[in-house]
Scaffold this motif. Structure first.
Motif, PDB file in Angstrom:
ATOM      1  N   PRO A 253       0.793  -1.230   0.000  1.00  0.00           N
ATOM      2  CA  PRO A 253       0.000   0.000   0.000  1.00  0.00           C
ATOM      3  C   PRO A 253       0.823   1.277   0.000  1.00  0.00           C
ATOM      4  O   PRO A 253       0.411   2.287  -0.574  1.00  0.00           O
ATOM      5  N   ALA A 254       2.006   1.284   0.665  1.00  0.00           N
ATOM      6  CA  ALA A 254       2.782   2.527   0.776  1.00  0.00           C
ATOM      7  C   ALA A 254       3.840   2.657  -0.307  1.00  0.00           C
ATOM      8  O   ALA A 254       4.731   3.511  -0.206  1.00  0.00           O
ATOM      9  N   ARG A 255       3.701   1.860  -1.377  1.00  0.00           N
ATOM     10  CA  ARG A 255       4.718   1.907  -2.418  1.00  0.00           C
ATOM     11  C   ARG A 255       4.807   3.307  -3.034  1.00  0.00           C
ATOM     12  O   ARG A 255       5.901   3.804  -3.293  1.00  0.00           O
ATOM     13  N   ASP A 256       3.649   3.931  -3.249  1.00  0.00           N
ATOM     14  CA  ASP A 256       3.620   5.238  -3.900  1.00  0.00           C
ATOM     15  C   ASP A 256       3.259   6.350  -2.923  1.00  0.00           C
ATOM     16  O   ASP A 256       2.701   7.385  -3.339  1.00  0.00           O
ATOM     17  N   ASP A 257       3.533   6.159  -1.622  1.00  0.00           N
ATOM     18  CA  ASP A 257       3.220   7.162  -0.590  1.00  0.00           C
ATOM     19  C   ASP A 257       4.520   7.653   0.038  1.00  0.00           C
ATOM     20  O   ASP A 257       5.015   7.087   1.012  1.00  0.00           O
ATOM     21  N   PRO A 258       5.108   8.735  -0.540  1.00  0.00           N
ATOM     22  CA  PRO A 258       6.405   9.213  -0.019  1.00  0.00           C
ATOM     23  C   PRO A 258       6.390   9.564   1.447  1.00  0.00           C
ATOM     24  O   PRO A 258       7.333   9.191   2.183  1.00  0.00           O
ATOM     25  N   PRO A 259       5.404  10.280   1.999  1.00  0.00           N
ATOM     26  CA  PRO A 259       5.438  10.576   3.450  1.00  0.00           C
ATOM     27  C   PRO A 259       5.443   9.312   4.309  1.00  0.00           C
ATOM     28  O   PRO A 259       6.199   9.220   5.285  1.00  0.00           O
ATOM     29  N   ALA A 260       4.606   8.322   3.957  1.00  0.00           N
ATOM     30  CA  ALA A 260       4.567   7.079   4.732  1.00  0.00           C
ATOM     31  C   ALA A 260       5.893   6.332   4.605  1.00  0.00           C
ATOM     32  O   ALA A 260       6.393   5.737   5.581  1.00  0.00           O
ATOM     33  N   ARG A 261       6.453   6.358   3.391  1.00  0.00           N
ATOM     34  CA  ARG A 261       7.731   5.670   3.187  1.00  0.00           C
ATOM     35  C   ARG A 261       8.827   6.284   4.061  1.00  0.00           C
ATOM     36  O   ARG A 261       9.623   5.568   4.684  1.00  0.00           O
ATOM     37  N   GLU A 262       8.888   7.582   4.156  1.00  0.00           N
ATOM     38  CA  GLU A 262       9.886   8.234   4.993  1.00  0.00           C
ATOM     39  C   GLU A 262       9.699   7.876   6.466  1.00  0.00           C
ATOM     40  O   GLU A 262      10.677   7.605   7.186  1.00  0.00           O
ATOM     41  N   ARG A 263       8.428   7.880   6.908  1.00  0.00           N
ATOM     42  CA  ARG A 263       8.174   7.565   8.316  1.00  0.00           C
ATOM     43  C   ARG A 263       8.505   6.117   8.613  1.00  0.00           C
ATOM     44  O   ARG A 263       9.112   5.810   9.637  1.00  0.00           O
ATOM     45  N   PHE A 264       8.131   5.212   7.706  1.00  0.00           N
ATOM     46  CA  PHE A 264       8.405   3.784   7.926  1.00  0.00           C
ATOM     47  C   PHE A 264       9.908   3.490   7.887  1.00  0.00           C
ATOM     48  O   PHE A 264      10.422   2.684   8.669  1.00  0.00           O
ATOM     49  N   MET A 268      12.145   1.746  10.761  1.00  0.00           N
ATOM     50  CA  MET A 268      12.946   0.566  10.446  1.00  0.00           C
ATOM     51  C   MET A 268      14.409   0.766  10.833  1.00  0.00           C
ATOM     52  O   MET A 268      15.061  -0.145  11.361  1.00  0.00           O
ATOM     53  N   ALA A 269      14.928   1.961  10.584  1.00  0.00           N
ATOM     54  CA  ALA A 269      16.317   2.251  10.967  1.00  0.00           C
ATOM     55  C   ALA A 269      16.478   2.187  12.478  1.00  0.00           C
ATOM     56  O   ALA A 269      17.498   1.670  12.995  1.00  0.00           O
ATOM     57  N   ARG A 270      15.472   2.691  13.221  1.00  0.00           N
ATOM     58  CA  ARG A 270      15.551   2.657  14.681  1.00  0.00           C
ATOM     59  C   ARG A 270      15.518   1.225  15.203  1.00  0.00           C
ATOM     60  O   ARG A 270      16.261   0.854  16.109  1.00  0.00           O
ATOM     61  N   GLU A 271      14.651   0.389  14.643  1.00  0.00           N
ATOM     62  CA  GLU A 271      14.551  -1.003  15.069  1.00  0.00           C
ATOM     63  C   GLU A 271      15.815  -1.787  14.707  1.00  0.00           C
ATOM     64  O   GLU A 271      16.285  -2.638  15.473  1.00  0.00           O
ATOM     65  N   ALA A 272      16.380  -1.505  13.536  1.00  0.00           N
ATOM     66  CA  ALA A 272      17.617  -2.180  13.139  1.00  0.00           C
ATOM     67  C   ALA A 272      18.766  -1.790  14.068  1.00  0.00           C
ATOM     68  O   ALA A 272      19.598  -2.636  14.455  1.00  0.00           O
ATOM     69  N   ALA A 273      18.810  -0.490  14.450  1.00  0.00           N
ATOM     70  CA  ALA A 273      19.849  -0.051  15.378  1.00  0.00           C
ATOM     71  C   ALA A 273      19.671  -0.725  16.736  1.00  0.00           C
ATOM     72  O   ALA A 273      20.659  -1.095  17.397  1.00  0.00           O
ATOM     73  N   ARG A 274      18.426  -0.889  17.150  1.00  0.00           N
ATOM     74  CA  ARG A 274      18.168  -1.555  18.421  1.00  0.00           C
ATOM     75  C   ARG A 274      18.649  -3.005  18.370  1.00  0.00           C
ATOM     76  O   ARG A 274      19.278  -3.506  19.320  1.00  0.00           O
ATOM     77  N   MET A 275      18.386  -3.710  17.286  1.00  0.00           N
ATOM     78  CA  MET A 275      18.871  -5.092  17.150  1.00  0.00           C
ATOM     79  C   MET A 275      20.393  -5.132  17.153  1.00  0.00           C
ATOM     80  O   MET A 275      20.996  -6.044  17.728  1.00  0.00           O
ATOM     81  N   ASN A 276      21.005  -4.164  16.514  1.00  0.00           N
ATOM     82  CA  ASN A 276      22.465  -4.129  16.481  1.00  0.00           C
ATOM     83  C   ASN A 276      23.036  -3.932  17.886  1.00  0.00           C
ATOM     84  O   ASN A 276      24.025  -4.588  18.267  1.00  0.00           O
ATOM     85  N   ARG A 277      22.415  -3.026  18.670  1.00  0.00           N
ATOM     86  CA  ARG A 277      22.874  -2.823  20.044  1.00  0.00           C
ATOM     87  C   ARG A 277      22.669  -4.084  20.877  1.00  0.00           C
ATOM     88  O   ARG A 277      23.511  -4.446  21.707  1.00  0.00           O
ATOM     89  N   LEU A 278      21.559  -4.741  20.646  1.00  0.00           N
ATOM     90  CA  LEU A 278      21.270  -5.957  21.395  1.00  0.00           C
ATOM     91  C   LEU A 278      22.319  -7.038  21.118  1.00  0.00           C
ATOM     92  O   LEU A 278      22.829  -7.693  22.037  1.00  0.00           O
ATOM     93  N   ILE A 279      22.644  -7.201  19.864  1.00  0.00           N
ATOM     94  CA  ILE A 279      23.650  -8.215  19.495  1.00  0.00           C
ATOM     95  C   ILE A 279      25.018  -7.837  20.062  1.00  0.00           C
ATOM     96  O   ILE A 279      25.753  -8.682  20.575  1.00  0.00           O
ATOM     97  N   ASP A 280      25.365  -6.543  19.998  1.00  0.00           N
ATOM     98  CA  ASP A 280      26.644  -6.104  20.573  1.00  0.00           C
ATOM     99  C   ASP A 280      26.707  -6.391  22.068  1.00  0.00           C
ATOM    100  O   ASP A 280      27.724  -6.868  22.581  1.00  0.00           O
ATOM    101  N   ASP A 281      25.612  -6.087  22.783  1.00  0.00           N
ATOM    102  CA  ASP A 281      25.595  -6.329  24.226  1.00  0.00           C
ATOM    103  C   ASP A 281      25.658  -7.822  24.543  1.00  0.00           C
ATOM    104  O   ASP A 281      26.317  -8.228  25.504  1.00  0.00           O
ATOM    105  N   LEU A 282      24.988  -8.637  23.749  1.00  0.00           N
ATOM    106  CA  LEU A 282      25.040 -10.081  23.978  1.00  0.00           C
ATOM    107  C   LEU A 282      26.455 -10.623  23.778  1.00  0.00           C
ATOM    108  O   LEU A 282      26.944 -11.438  24.565  1.00  0.00           O
ATOM    109  N   LEU A 283      27.123 -10.172  22.724  1.00  0.00           N
ATOM    110  CA  LEU A 283      28.486 -10.614  22.489  1.00  0.00           C
ATOM    111  C   LEU A 283      29.420 -10.134  23.597  1.00  0.00           C
ATOM    112  O   LEU A 283      30.305 -10.877  24.057  1.00  0.00           O
TER     113      LEU A 283
END
Length: 453
Positions: A253-264, A268-283
């Motif tokens: 649905p958001a393929r052609d919705d630039p505002p939604a794409r920017e927000r999503f 996604m970048a925030r969640e990916a950073a959180r996973m990266n921190r989690l993996i770093d802390d686990l290691l």
């Protein structure tokens, strides 16, 4: 001189000539013969016999005086070294035998000493701790590995009930015995002990060797596998589910919705950073747990370390308009791992910044202490306090558990992984220190780390 006569060959100086000796025998023999003649002839009278007996006593006394003079002269000559010493072949053979036995003993002692030194050298380089204990339970010898890994805890290890039982069984059965030992303090350790009774012909009766194999690392690896499956999978599932949902939305649905794409994409970048921190802390946590039973060997400048860590937080402090009150006196070098202690200070500052008030104040104090409420031996305390909402007393005992959060929603919102204080606890344990957390709701929290100096 001309009047001097040549001395008779074979006669030591100062000895009396043979003629004098014969006259001495004659003096003693005449009275005795006279008594015998009187008795045999039957003309023995009491006065005559008494007279001859008196003459015999006087003659014996005279001979005794002459012998005494001879003995004194011989003693003087012996002291002067002039008297000839008798030479006996039997004494020469005995002296040779003693000399050979002494040399053989010296060689055997040297051989045994060399062998003992070689065995001690081998024992010293063994990678596992080895103790030799006597029948009284006192340690006779400890190798380098035992001194390094156990230090002052050797007596506590020997007092373990399971180890004492293994030692008693080994002495009773004259066969090796094993025991698995678990120690909770100063850090959790699991040790496999093998007790071997020593040969009575070579060692004192009741002496035994104790080989200690530290299995803490192996058990930690096993537990980490289970914990990773149970906890990490749960923590990773939420951000992964969010990423998958946003990707599907962007593909549909958001393929052609630039505002939604920017927000999503931002989420996604925030969640990916959180996973990266989690993996770093686990290691990081896994590496710390593997070496937790080994005390650090380096020395650190705590003042320089704290200032360097604080400089790294300046941009984030400025973004939240938070000031830091720093108390940092001159401190001596202390034992520790610089990288791990940097991680401790960083995690405590990170928590204070996340959960303190915006435009608030963080206190960072480093001081030398000794005694109540800290151990009696000298140490250094690093204390970080914030002015946030505080923590209920019910949560304080569990704050250092993995993935434990007082407010899960707020923790995830500020980017917390739930592993920061667990990492701090394990690093402090490795440094044989203490972590104390004090907090009151509405009054903020204070995290204090004591390290031995």
């Amino acid at each position: 001189m001309a009047s001097d006569k040549p001395r008779q060959a074979g006669r030591p100086p100062g000895a009396r000539p043979p003629g004098v000796a014969r006259w001495m025998v004659l003096i003693l023999a005449v009275p005795i013969l006279g008594q015998i003649v009187l008795v045999v002839s039957g003309a023995a009278r009491a006065d005559a016999v008494l007279c001859l007996a008196s003459v015999e006593i006087l003659a014996a006394f005279a001979v005794a005086l002459i012998w005494r003079q001879d003995l004194e002269r011989l003693a003087r000559l012996t002291q002067q070294g002039d008297a000839p010493r008798p030479r006996l072949p039997e004494m020469d053979g005995l002296a040779l035998a003693f000399s050979q036995a002494a040399e053989a003993g010296r060689l055997e002692t040297a051989r045994l000493t060399s062998r003992l030194q070689a065995e001690q050298a081998i024992t010293e380089v063994l990678p596992e701790p080895l103790l030799m204990v006597g029948a009284d339970g006192v340690v006779r010898r400890a190798n380098e590995a035992a001194r390094q890994s156990l230090g002052d805890d050797i007596a506590a290890v020997l007092r373990h009930p399971l180890l004492r039982g293994a030692i008693d069984r080994a002495r009773a059965t004259h066969a090796p015995q094993a025991a698995d030992l678990l120690f909770a303090a100063p850090v959790p350790r699991e040790i496999h002990a093998v007790v071997t009774p020593m040969d009575r012909g070579l060692f004192q009766d009741g002496q035994a060797s104790i080989l200690l194999v530290d299995r803490t690392r192996e058990r930690a690896v096993e537990r980490m596998r289970a914990d990773f499956v149970a906890n990490a999978s749960h923590e990773l599932r939420t951000p992964l589910a969010s990423l998958i949902g946003f990707v599907e939305t962007l593909q549909g649905p958001a393929r052609d919705d630039p505002p939604a794409r920017e927000r999503f994409l931002e989420i996604m970048a925030r969640e990916a950073a959180r996973m990266n921190r989690l993996i770093d802390d686990l290691l990081s946590l896994s590496r710390i747990e593997l070496s937790e039973h080994q005390t650090p060997q380096g020395r650190i400048d705590l003042g320089e370390l704290v200032q360097r860590s604080l400089a790294g937080f300046e941009p984030r402090l400025a973004a939240r308009d938070v000031r830091v009150e720093l108390t940092l006196p001159e401190l001596p070098l202390i034992p520790g791992d610089a990288d791990q202690m940097t991680q401790v200070v960083g995690n405590l500052l990170d928590n204070a910044l996340k959960y303190g008030r915006e435009r608030g104040c963080i206190t960072l104090t480093v001081a030398e202490v000794s005694g109540t409420p800290w151990p009696s031996r000298p140490g250094v305390v690093i204390a970080v306090g914030d002015d946030g909402v505080g923590i209920s007393r019910a949560h304080l005992p569990r704050l250092t558990e993995r993935f434990y959060r007082v407010d899960k929603g707020r923790s995830r919102a500020v980017g917390g992984t739930g592993l920061g204080l667990a990492i701090v606890k394990h690093i402090v344990n490795r440094h044989r220190g203490q972590l104390v957390i004090t907090s009151e709701e509405g009054q903020g929290s204070r995290f204090s780390v004591w390290l031995p100096r």
